[in-house]
Every structure is written in C-alpha cells, then in structure tokens.
Design a protein around this motif. Structure first.
Motif, mmCIF file in Angstrom:
data_model
loop_
_atom_site.group_PDB
_atom_site.id
_atom_site.type_symbol
_atom_site.label_atom_id
_atom_site.label_comp_id
_atom_site.label_asym_id
_atom_site.label_seq_id
_atom_site.Cartn_x
_atom_site.Cartn_y
_atom_site.Cartn_z
ATOM 1 N N ALA A 8 0.841 -1.197 0.000
ATOM 2 C CA ALA A 8 0.000 0.000 0.000
ATOM 3 C C ALA A 8 0.877 1.248 0.000
ATOM 4 O O ALA A 8 1.690 1.438 0.899
ATOM 5 N N ILE A 9 0.703 2.080 -1.030
ATOM 6 C CA ILE A 9 1.451 3.324 -1.150
ATOM 7 C C ILE A 9 0.475 4.420 -1.560
ATOM 8 O O ILE A 9 -0.245 4.262 -2.553
ATOM 9 N N VAL A 10 0.443 5.514 -0.808
ATOM 10 C CA VAL A 10 -0.441 6.624 -1.134
ATOM 11 C C VAL A 10 -0.137 7.107 -2.549
ATOM 12 O O VAL A 10 1.032 7.257 -2.926
ATOM 13 N N GLY A 11 -1.193 7.306 -3.332
ATOM 14 C CA GLY A 11 -1.059 7.735 -4.712
ATOM 15 C C GLY A 11 -1.057 6.589 -5.708
ATOM 16 O O GLY A 11 -1.151 6.806 -6.909
ATOM 17 N N LYS A 12 -0.954 5.361 -5.216
ATOM 18 C CA LYS A 12 -0.956 4.169 -6.073
ATOM 19 C C LYS A 12 -2.244 3.385 -5.847
ATOM 20 O O LYS A 12 -2.977 3.617 -4.890
ATOM 21 N N LYS A 13 -2.498 2.415 -6.726
ATOM 22 C CA LYS A 13 -3.666 1.553 -6.573
ATOM 23 C C LYS A 13 -3.543 0.779 -5.255
ATOM 24 O O LYS A 13 -2.483 0.246 -4.945
ATOM 25 N N ALA A 14 -4.614 0.758 -4.485
ATOM 26 C CA ALA A 14 -4.610 0.029 -3.216
ATOM 27 C C ALA A 14 -4.542 -1.474 -3.492
ATOM 28 O O ALA A 14 -5.205 -1.961 -4.412
ATOM 29 N N PRO A 15 -3.760 -2.207 -2.719
ATOM 30 C CA PRO A 15 -3.698 -3.660 -2.919
ATOM 31 C C PRO A 15 -5.063 -4.309 -2.701
ATOM 32 O O PRO A 15 -5.736 -4.038 -1.706
ATOM 33 N N ASP A 16 -5.472 -5.120 -3.654
ATOM 34 C CA ASP A 16 -6.725 -5.850 -3.519
ATOM 35 C C ASP A 16 -6.489 -7.055 -2.602
ATOM 36 O O ASP A 16 -5.362 -7.501 -2.416
ATOM 37 N N PHE A 17 -7.556 -7.543 -2.032
ATOM 38 C CA PHE A 17 -7.471 -8.692 -1.149
ATOM 39 C C PHE A 17 -8.847 -9.320 -1.043
ATOM 40 O O PHE A 17 -9.857 -8.713 -1.403
ATOM 41 N N THR A 18 -8.871 -10.531 -0.540
ATOM 42 C CA THR A 18 -10.109 -11.225 -0.213
ATOM 43 C C THR A 18 -9.941 -11.789 1.190
ATOM 44 O O THR A 18 -8.943 -12.449 1.476
ATOM 45 N N LEU A 19 -10.915 -11.488 2.062
ATOM 46 C CA LEU A 19 -10.885 -11.990 3.436
ATOM 47 C C LEU A 19 -12.264 -12.525 3.818
ATOM 48 O O LEU A 19 -13.275 -12.155 3.216
ATOM 49 N N GLN A 20 -12.274 -13.338 4.863
ATOM 50 C CA GLN A 20 -13.534 -13.859 5.373
ATOM 51 C C GLN A 20 -14.264 -12.769 6.145
ATOM 52 O O GLN A 20 -13.685 -12.075 6.976
ATOM 53 N N ALA A 21 -15.553 -12.654 5.836
ATOM 54 C CA ALA A 21 -16.434 -11.719 6.540
ATOM 55 C C ALA A 21 -17.322 -12.514 7.478
ATOM 56 O O ALA A 21 -17.257 -13.744 7.549
ATOM 57 N N MET A 22 -18.157 -11.810 8.166
ATOM 58 C CA MET A 22 -19.110 -12.459 9.057
ATOM 59 C C MET A 22 -20.068 -13.321 8.227
ATOM 60 O O MET A 22 -20.317 -13.030 7.065
ATOM 61 N N GLY A 23 -20.564 -14.376 8.822
ATOM 62 C CA GLY A 23 -21.490 -15.256 8.120
ATOM 63 C C GLY A 23 -20.814 -16.195 7.141
ATOM 64 O O GLY A 23 -21.488 -16.833 6.331
ATOM 65 N N GLY A 24 -19.465 -16.281 7.188
ATOM 66 C CA GLY A 24 -18.750 -17.208 6.326
ATOM 67 C C GLY A 24 -18.546 -16.723 4.895
ATOM 68 O O GLY A 24 -17.980 -17.435 4.080
ATOM 69 N N ARG A 25 -19.017 -15.531 4.580
ATOM 70 C CA ARG A 25 -18.837 -14.988 3.236
ATOM 71 C C ARG A 25 -17.400 -14.517 3.043
ATOM 72 O O ARG A 25 -16.696 -14.290 4.011
#
Length: 162
Positions: A8-25
């Motif tokens: 993550a660097i200000v001014g650049k594209k934010a790193p994408d990610f996938t994480l577990q949310a509530m409810g198993g999604r």
C-alpha cells in the motif's frame, strides 16, 4: 484466499485482497469499485479503544454512505468473534478477519510493538481512504481514536480540517 502482493502506497492503486467476513462470506476490496472505501485496521474486538473506534464509525456510517463511502473494519480476530462484536454494538459495516495478518502486512500495519518492556508483533491502529478508482489517497497510521472518525469523514467528503 488470494492476496495481491503489492504494498500500500499513497497515490498508487490500493492492494486488492479477499478476506472472510461475518457469516462465512468472502469479501474483496475490488467488489467496491465505484465507491470510496475506508479501511480501518484495529487491534482487537471487544476492547475499550477498538470498541470506541468502531462505535464512532457506526455513528457516522449514514453520513459516510451519503458520500458514496463504504466502511470496512479489519482485525486479526476470527469472523465468529467479529459476529459477536458487531451484534453487541450494532455495527452496520463489514468486519473482516485477517487471522494470518496477510492484509495487515500489505498495508504495513503488522509491526513490532512494545508494551511494558515486552516486544511482540501486532496490529497498529491505522486507517486508509481509497477513492472510487481504487487509488489509496490518504492514510492515518498509529492514530488516536478521539476525533479520528470525523477527520476521516472530512477527507472522504473533501472537506479540509484547516
């Protein structure tokens, strides 16, 4: 879960990610394209400062929404603990579980901490504002909770604090 290895660097594209949310999604940053996104990283559910911070975001949630801004909380707690935390304090936003601290490392918030002479790795309270095109536009690192959410809201709506 896929994690892009860009930092993550200000001014650049934010790193994408996938994480577990509530409810198993699973939730990915990229699914919020076209919206501003506030990512707030906090150390632990159900602790005084983290509860205050989360409740402050809860109280400003409608105002963020009026300005096309999504709020997402991330900590190392498991999704089941997030569910209890969200239910107890009626938190209307996503809480994501980064139990292996991969996303915390991408955003540079997994750091060496010191407490009572003891050193350990932990999550440093930080917030990031991402624009509608996915660019990281502002960051607040190692922040104090009091007044922070208003500062983030002002940045999201383009209002100067000065």
């Amino acid at each position: 879960m896929a994690v892009i290895k860009a930092k993550a660097i200000v001014g650049k594209k934010a790193p994408d990610f996938t994480l577990q949310a509530m409810g198993g999604r699973e939730v990915s940053l990229s699914q919020f394209a076209g919206h501003k996104v506030v990512l707030f990283f906090y150390p632990k559910d159900l602790t005084p400062a983290c509860t205050q911070q989360s409740c402050d975001f809860r109280d400003a949630y409608a105002e963020f929404g009026k300005h096309n801004t999504v709020v997402i909380g991330i900590s190392n707690d498991p999704a089941e603990r997030h569910e209890r935390f969200a239910a107890k304090y009626e938190l209307p936003f996503e809480l994501l579980a980064d139990t292996e601290h991969r996303v915390c490392e991408l955003y540079g918030v997994w750091q060496l901490k010191k407490l009572y002479g003891r050193e350990y790795m932990g999550l440093v309270r930080s917030t990031f504002l991402i624009d509608e095109k996915g660019k990281l536009v502002q960051e607040w690192r190692n922040l104090r909770v009091k007044g922070h959410v208003q500062e983030v809201l002002n940045a999201a709506i383009g209002k100067s604090d000065k």
